[in-house]
Each structure stands twice: as structure tokens, then as C-alpha cells.
Design a protein around this motif. Structure first.
Motif, PDB file in Angstrom:
ATOM      1  N   LEU A 135       0.843  -1.098  -0.029  1.00  8.40           N
ATOM      2  CA  LEU A 135      -0.041   0.119   0.071  1.00  8.40           C
ATOM      3  C   LEU A 135       0.670   1.244   0.087  1.00  8.40           C
ATOM      4  O   LEU A 135       0.704   2.117  -0.916  1.00  8.40           O
ATOM      5  CB  LEU A 135      -0.923   0.016   1.181  1.00  8.40           C
ATOM      6  CG  LEU A 135      -1.847   1.125   1.393  1.00  8.40           C
ATOM      7  CD1 LEU A 135      -2.840   1.301   0.284  1.00  8.40           C
ATOM      8  CD2 LEU A 135      -2.615   1.063   2.741  1.00  8.40           C
ATOM      9  N   LYS A 136       1.898   1.121   0.803  1.00  7.80           N
ATOM     10  CA  LYS A 136       2.788   2.408   0.922  1.00  7.80           C
ATOM     11  C   LYS A 136       3.398   2.779  -0.483  1.00  7.80           C
ATOM     12  O   LYS A 136       3.647   4.043  -0.924  1.00  7.80           O
ATOM     13  CB  LYS A 136       3.853   2.081   2.020  1.00  7.80           C
ATOM     14  CG  LYS A 136       4.569   3.379   2.183  1.00  7.80           C
ATOM     15  CD  LYS A 136       5.738   3.326   3.536  1.00  7.80           C
ATOM     16  CE  LYS A 136       6.246   4.500   3.702  1.00  7.80           C
ATOM     17  NZ  LYS A 136       7.347   4.359   4.910  1.00  7.80           N
ATOM     18  N   GLU A 137       3.864   1.693  -0.906  1.00 13.27           N
ATOM     19  CA  GLU A 137       4.560   1.925  -2.310  1.00 13.27           C
ATOM     20  C   GLU A 137       3.651   2.345  -3.395  1.00 13.27           C
ATOM     21  O   GLU A 137       4.113   3.147  -4.282  1.00 13.27           O
ATOM     22  CB  GLU A 137       5.220   0.241  -2.823  1.00 13.27           C
ATOM     23  CG  GLU A 137       5.664   0.455  -4.157  1.00 13.27           C
ATOM     24  CD  GLU A 137       6.201  -1.206  -4.437  1.00 13.27           C
ATOM     25  OE1 GLU A 137       6.103  -1.209  -5.761  1.00 13.27           O
ATOM     26  OE2 GLU A 137       6.252  -1.917  -3.561  1.00 13.27           O
ATOM     27  N   LEU A 168       1.493   7.197  -6.489  1.00 12.90           N
ATOM     28  CA  LEU A 168       0.513   8.041  -6.722  1.00 12.90           C
ATOM     29  C   LEU A 168       0.557   9.404  -6.454  1.00 12.90           C
ATOM     30  O   LEU A 168       0.165  10.441  -7.412  1.00 12.90           O
ATOM     31  CB  LEU A 168      -0.893   7.579  -5.856  1.00 12.90           C
ATOM     32  CG  LEU A 168      -2.262   8.561  -6.006  1.00 12.90           C
ATOM     33  CD1 LEU A 168      -2.639   8.433  -7.271  1.00 12.90           C
ATOM     34  CD2 LEU A 168      -3.292   8.126  -5.035  1.00 12.90           C
ATOM     35  N   VAL A 169       1.372   9.816  -5.331  1.00 11.66           N
ATOM     36  CA  VAL A 169       1.507  11.155  -5.031  1.00 11.66           C
ATOM     37  C   VAL A 169       2.501  11.858  -5.862  1.00 11.66           C
ATOM     38  O   VAL A 169       2.419  12.809  -6.377  1.00 11.66           O
ATOM     39  CB  VAL A 169       2.244  11.357  -3.638  1.00 11.66           C
ATOM     40  CG1 VAL A 169       2.825  12.706  -3.533  1.00 11.66           C
ATOM     41  CG2 VAL A 169       1.316  10.979  -2.469  1.00 11.66           C
ATOM     42  N   GLU A 170       3.629  11.026  -6.224  1.00 11.19           N
ATOM     43  CA  GLU A 170       4.646  11.460  -7.681  1.00 11.19           C
ATOM     44  C   GLU A 170       3.743  11.747  -8.707  1.00 11.19           C
ATOM     45  O   GLU A 170       4.040  12.591  -9.706  1.00 11.19           O
ATOM     46  CB  GLU A 170       5.508  10.385  -7.659  1.00 11.19           C
ATOM     47  CG  GLU A 170       6.493  10.269  -6.312  1.00 11.19           C
ATOM     48  CD  GLU A 170       7.536   9.200  -6.526  1.00 11.19           C
ATOM     49  OE1 GLU A 170       7.447   8.274  -7.560  1.00 11.19           O
ATOM     50  OE2 GLU A 170       8.631   8.976  -5.574  1.00 11.19           O
ATOM     51  N   SER A 171       2.993  10.788  -8.940  1.00 10.42           N
ATOM     52  CA  SER A 171       2.255  10.757 -10.448  1.00 10.42           C
ATOM     53  C   SER A 171       1.296  12.054 -10.267  1.00 10.42           C
ATOM     54  O   SER A 171       1.315  12.779 -11.367  1.00 10.42           O
ATOM     55  CB  SER A 171       1.355   9.478 -10.682  1.00 10.42           C
ATOM     56  OG  SER A 171       2.071   8.414 -10.682  1.00 10.42           O
ATOM     57  N   HIS A 187       1.720  15.334 -13.024  1.00  5.19           N
ATOM     58  CA  HIS A 187       0.771  15.486 -13.798  1.00  5.19           C
ATOM     59  C   HIS A 187       0.270  17.012 -13.691  1.00  5.19           C
ATOM     60  O   HIS A 187       0.080  17.671 -14.907  1.00  5.19           O
ATOM     61  CB  HIS A 187      -0.673  14.682 -13.348  1.00  5.19           C
ATOM     62  CG  HIS A 187      -1.760  15.016 -14.192  1.00  5.19           C
ATOM     63  ND1 HIS A 187      -2.920  16.010 -14.068  1.00  5.19           N
ATOM     64  CD2 HIS A 187      -2.144  14.435 -15.144  1.00  5.19           C
ATOM     65  CE1 HIS A 187      -3.768  16.356 -14.970  1.00  5.19           C
ATOM     66  NE2 HIS A 187      -3.582  15.034 -15.539  1.00  5.19           N
ATOM     67  N   ALA A 188       0.410  17.257 -12.452  1.00  4.49           N
ATOM     68  CA  ALA A 188       0.049  19.002 -12.146  1.00  4.49           C
ATOM     69  C   ALA A 188       1.225  19.737 -12.863  1.00  4.49           C
ATOM     70  O   ALA A 188       1.197  20.874 -13.529  1.00  4.49           O
ATOM     71  CB  ALA A 188       0.119  19.335 -10.757  1.00  4.49           C
ATOM     72  N   LYS A 189       2.529  19.400 -12.777  1.00  4.16           N
ATOM     73  CA  LYS A 189       3.722  19.976 -13.335  1.00  4.16           C
ATOM     74  C   LYS A 189       3.709  20.107 -14.832  1.00  4.16           C
ATOM     75  O   LYS A 189       3.813  21.114 -15.366  1.00  4.16           O
ATOM     76  CB  LYS A 189       4.846  19.356 -13.044  1.00  4.16           C
ATOM     77  CG  LYS A 189       6.513  20.056 -13.360  1.00  4.16           C
ATOM     78  CD  LYS A 189       7.654  19.054 -12.863  1.00  4.16           C
ATOM     79  CE  LYS A 189       8.802  19.850 -13.458  1.00  4.16           C
ATOM     80  NZ  LYS A 189      10.067  19.221 -13.167  1.00  4.16           N
ATOM     81  N   LYS A 223      -4.737   8.091 -17.632  1.00  5.16           N
ATOM     82  CA  LYS A 223      -5.063   6.640 -17.732  1.00  5.16           C
ATOM     83  C   LYS A 223      -4.272   5.963 -16.217  1.00  5.16           C
ATOM     84  O   LYS A 223      -5.238   5.169 -15.438  1.00  5.16           O
ATOM     85  CB  LYS A 223      -4.565   5.877 -18.784  1.00  5.16           C
ATOM     86  CG  LYS A 223      -4.776   4.573 -18.825  1.00  5.16           C
ATOM     87  CD  LYS A 223      -4.589   3.721 -20.225  1.00  5.16           C
ATOM     88  CE  LYS A 223      -4.880   2.367 -20.203  1.00  5.16           C
ATOM     89  NZ  LYS A 223      -4.327   1.665 -21.533  1.00  5.16           N
ATOM     90  N   SER A 224      -3.155   6.007 -15.870  1.00  6.11           N
ATOM     91  CA  SER A 224      -2.407   5.392 -14.964  1.00  6.11           C
ATOM     92  C   SER A 224      -2.885   5.968 -13.523  1.00  6.11           C
ATOM     93  O   SER A 224      -2.895   5.011 -12.713  1.00  6.11           O
ATOM     94  CB  SER A 224      -1.012   5.405 -15.021  1.00  6.11           C
ATOM     95  OG  SER A 224      -0.575   6.880 -15.040  1.00  6.11           O
ATOM     96  N   ILE A 225      -3.168   7.096 -13.337  1.00  3.62           N
ATOM     97  CA  ILE A 225      -3.558   7.611 -12.080  1.00  3.62           C
ATOM     98  C   ILE A 225      -4.986   6.881 -11.687  1.00  3.62           C
ATOM     99  O   ILE A 225      -5.102   6.401 -10.328  1.00  3.62           O
ATOM    100  CB  ILE A 225      -3.691   9.107 -12.176  1.00  3.62           C
ATOM    101  CG1 ILE A 225      -2.372   9.619 -12.183  1.00  3.62           C
ATOM    102  CG2 ILE A 225      -4.610   9.627 -10.814  1.00  3.62           C
ATOM    103  CD1 ILE A 225      -2.311  11.126 -12.223  1.00  3.62           C
TER     104      ILE A 225
END
Length: 491
Positions: free
Chosen positions: A356-358, A363-366, A370-372, A410-412
Motif C-alpha cells: 500500500l505504501k509503495e 500516486l503522490v509522485e504521479s 501531472h500538475a507539473k 489513465k495510470s492515476i
């Protein structure tokens, strides 16, 4: 290629919950993310918008969903939380029982319950067992007052027998129904056939109290009822099991009270003697297995083992290998104790938490990426409008950003669905492991159907070798198998 599991999405939003984070669209999107992560297929979406959750079972969409479930169109239902399925505890339990009987799954994302996983199935099995204990306790308290009320001649609930009526808590003859009740005995004595008796009554225009045609089952029940000969039975039946089936109590608990007779006792005795003789001539039906592990036990040669004799041994007809029912049950209880009582919960929980942590870090990085990327795209547009970038240069820089954003779009959601799944695994596994010790301690007090439900939930197979028994059960967190070997000759 194996067909994907077909599931439905249940959306119910009441009028006071039409906000952004609880909108129908939000519910559906989250459910689709989860379904996608499980590699399932959305077969139907059931929408109950602006509908109160007080009662939904009879709503057209609920009936459509249940019809799809029973026909096999869907084999699971995903919803945002239990309160969205129904607010009534009674209806929630009804839905859960229907899905259990159909061998289908319920997924509640907020409560993190998924009955398609071993932990989720055991979660619901334990909850059902606890609910059954509570029902039995309530039932026992109610039952304690029944004999007292029966001896006092008071009504115990339900309608009076056909041909009678309750008036001011006194059982009286119903002048309208009484002649039909008498006629039942007279016709049956003549033809000695329940079906024929029912047909003749129907042809004469007679109907049951609720206006239905008479059936052979109704005729049998009325012929057997002693009320007609002036002896009303009270406290002689009780309801048991999941379907609340009515069965007779021991005769010593019966209470016989005098009441007005419709026919003489001799006519009643003659009709019932005929029924008794017909019952003896019928072929006896096989009885349900009384053995906890029936259907799971196999010999090392691959042959299923059954209890064939009074010796109460599981026996292989092929190679004559056998083990007593008692030894088999003792071995299984040893396995159950190790499975539910001695295993270290932290091992399973850490395994799930690591996965779950991984995924949460990813997800946070993605989301940040995405925002960047979106910001970079937004910054390029003014440069193109102002002419600082020609069309070729703009396309060369802008299009790769678009491709990356589409890939993240798609991946998020897929990642969010996978996180939902891991959280569900974590919650149900944590609950089961915390309640495991209590479950094992209560094992000896549980009714056979409750024990059997646990066995069916966690047991994959039982193999009997010459001196050993191998029991395989489902691993809570991963669905893999855990096997345990026991020397039953020395146990």
C-alpha cells in the motif's frame, strides 16, 4: 481466454447529499477505478438518485439489479459505502444474504470490504455468525414466555386455523369457513387423495382465507391440524436456520388446550390414519450430511472420501484408506487453532502495508508530475499566441507533454483503484485477525451451520495419507494456500 468478472455499480444519492464529493458522478467514477484495477468488467450501472435509503429493496432499480444477479448477468456489486446501498440494517443483511446465496460479491469502498477476497469472505462470515448468535439469544428470551402464554390460552401470534377466528382473545368457530373445513375431511375420506380433495374444493368455488386455490399441501396441513377435533396445540413448533424453517418441538413441550370441535374425533382419526399409511409407503429422501468436513476430504489417491457406515469413518472406496470422523475433526481444530489463534497478524499486515505504501508514494509522485506537466502546457500557450514560438517548435514541445498527461490520466485512476483494493485487504484482514481468537474460543458453542460456513470459507482441500492429514486453507492477505500436516495416528 478467461472471461472477465461482470459486476454492477450501485449509485444511490439522496436529495440532501447532492454535493461535489458525494455526487452520482463521483460515486460512479470511484467505482469504475476500482473495477478497472481488479481487471473486472462493468456490466450494468444501477442509479437511484434522490432516493431515500430507508427502504430500497422494492425500488425498480433494486429489482432490476437482483434479476441480473439471479440470471448471472452480474456476479458482484460495487458501491461507495454501505449507507449508499441501504440505510436499513435489515435491508443490508437481506442484500448480503441474497448475494451470499448466489455466490456473488459485494464491494464497499468506504468500509473497505470486498467479499471476493478470502479475508472479505471470512469478514462477512464472522459478522453473519455474530448476528446469528444475537438472533438466537433474542429468540430464546421470546421463547421463554411462550409456554406461559400458551398455558393461559392466550394467542401466540398468527392467524387462527381455517374454520376458526380469534375474538376478544378467545378462539371461536368461524361460521363462514367452518362448513368448508368439515367438507375437507369428508371428501378426503371418500377419495383418499389430497390433490383430488383440493381439486374438488376448487371446482366447487371454495377458496382459502386469502382467496387462493386450495393445494395438496394446504389440505395436508388442515387434515393434520387437531384443532378441528377440539384439541388446539400450542407451543409445538419453532423456527430455525437461515430460512426460519418451522419444525416441531419435542412432544413433552406441547400444550394441548380444549376448543370448539368442528368434526368428531373418529372422522379425524380415520383421515389421519390414511395419511400415516401413505407417508410410510413414500420413498424416504436422503438426509443432509451431519459431518463438518463432508465434501472436502479426499484420499491421497484422489478419490473423495465419505462416511459410509455407522463406524463414522471417512473411507476411500478405492484403496480402503480411512480416518474416523472424530480424528478428522480433531485435526481440523488443531489447524483452525493455528490459523486463527497462533499466527502473527503483523506478518500479514506488514505485507499489505508495504504494498500500500509503495502505491501511495507512486500516486503522490504521479499527481505531482501531472500538475507539473499541465503547468508547462499552460505556460507554452501564451508563447505561441505571442509569436515567441512558431507552430513547428510549439508542436515539437507541446505534443510530448500531451502524450505524458494522457498516459497519467489513465495510470492515476488505475493506481487509485489498486490503492482502494489494498486498503480493503488491509481493513478486512486486520479485522479478521483481531477477531480470530474470539472466534476460535467460541467454536465449541457455535451451531453446525455456522461452523460449516467457516469451513467452506477458508478450506481449500483436505488430503488423507496413510499416517498424515494435510489441510490447505486460504492465506488471508494474498489468497495463496497455507498447508498444515498432522499425524492423525498419534493425535
Amino acid at each position: 481466454m478467461e472471461d472477465k468478472k461482470r459486476v454492477g455499480i450501485w449509485i444511490r444519492v439522496s436529495t440532501d447529499m447532492q454535493v461535489k464529493d458525494d455526487s452520482p458522478e463521483h460515486h460512479e467514477q470511484r467505482a469504475r477505478y476500482y473495477i478497472q484495477s481488479r481487471d473486472w468488467q462493468v456490466a450494468e450501472v444501477y442509479r437511484l438518485e434522490a432516493v431515500s435509503g430507508k427502504t430500497v429493496m422494492n425500488h425498480p432499480e433494486a429489482q432490476r439489479m437482483l434479476k441480473d444477479l439471479r440470471s448471472g448477468r452480474i456476479s458482484g456489486l460495487v458501491f461507495s459505502k454501505l449507507a449508499r446501498l441501504a440505510r436499513s440494517t435489515k435491508e443490508l443483511l437481506e442484500f448480503a444474504e441474497i448475494f451470499r446465496k448466489e455466490g456473488s460479491d459485494l464491494v464497499s469502498l468506504a468500509e473497505q470490504i470486498d467479499t471476493s477476497s478470502p479475508a472479505g469472505r471470512l469478514f462477512f462470515t464472522i459478522v453473519a455468525a455474530m448476528a446469528e448468535w444475537e438472533r438466537e439469544e433474542i429468540s430464546s428470551r421470546v421463547a421463554a414466555s411462550v409456554p406461559i402464554r400458551a398455558r393461559m390460552g392466550k394467542p401466540l401470534g398468527g392467524q387462527a386455523s381455517f374454520g376458526y377466528k380469534w375474538q376478544d382473545k378467545t378462539l371461536l368457530i368461524d361460521e363462514k369457513e367452518a362448513p368448508v373445513r368439515k367438507l375437507i375431511y369428508e371428501i378426503f375420506l371418500e377419495c383418499q387423495r389430497k390433490k383430488t380433495t383440493a381439486n374438488r374444493l376448487n371446482e366447487l368455488g371454495h377458496r382459502t382465507r386469502n382467496g387462493s386455490h386450495f393445494s395438496d399441501t394446504t389440505i395436508d396441513r388442515l387434515l393434520r391440524d387437531t384443532t378441528a377435533k377440539g384439541a388446539r396445540l400450542a407451543n409445538h413448533t419453532k423456527s430455525i436456520g437461515e430460512g426460519r424453517q418451522w419444525v416441531s418441538k419435542p412432544e413433552e413441550e406441547w400444550i394441548v388446550l380444549p376448543c370448539p370441535a368442528l368434526i368428531d374425533e373418529q372422522l379425524w382419526d380415520k383421515c389421519n390414519s390414511i395419511l400415516d399409511e401413505q407417508a410410510i409407503k413414500r420413498v424416504k429422501t436422503g438426509r443432509k450430511s451431519e459431518y463438518l468436513l463432508a465434501g472436502f476430504v479426499k484420499c491421497q489417491c484422489g478419490t473423495s472420501m465419505y462416511v459410509y457406515s455407522r463406524a463414522k469413518k471417512f473411507t476411500c472406496k478405492n484403496c480402503k484408506n480411512n480416518i474416523s470422523v472424530k480424528d478428522m475433526d480433531d485435526v481440523y481444530q488443531q489447524v483452525l487453532k493455528g490459523y486463527l489463534n497462533d499466527l502473527n497478524p503483523q506478518v500479514y499486515l506488514e505485507e499489505i502495508m508495504a504494498r500500500l505504501k509503495e502505491k501511495e508514494v507512486l500516486l503522490v509522485e504521479s499527481v505531482k508530475k501531472h500538475a507539473k506537466l499541465r503547468k508547462q502546457m499552460d505556460d507554452l500557450i501564451p508563447l505561441r499566441i505571442n509569436g515567441d514560438l512558431d507552430s513547428d517548435h510549439f508542436a515539437a514541445v507541446y505534443q510530448p507533454l500531451v502524450s505524458q498527461v494522457k498516459q497519467l490520466d489513465k495510470s492515476i485512476p488505475e493506481l487509485q483503484g489498486a490503492i482502494d483494493f489494498e486498503k480493503i485487504q488491509l481493513t478486512s484482514t486486520d479485522y479478521v485477525l483481531k477477531e480470530a481468537k474470539e472466534l476460535y474460543n467460541e467454536w465449541s458453542k457455535m451451531l453446525f451451520p455456522q461452523k460449516r460456513a467457516i469451513v467452506e470459507t477458508i478450506t481449500e482441500y483436505v488430503t488423507v495419507e496413510k499416517d498424515n492429514v494435510i489441510v490447505a486453507i486460504s492465506h488471508l492477505s494474498s489468497g495463496s494456500l497455507l498447508t498444515s500436516q498432522h499425524d492423525f495416528k498419534d493425535s
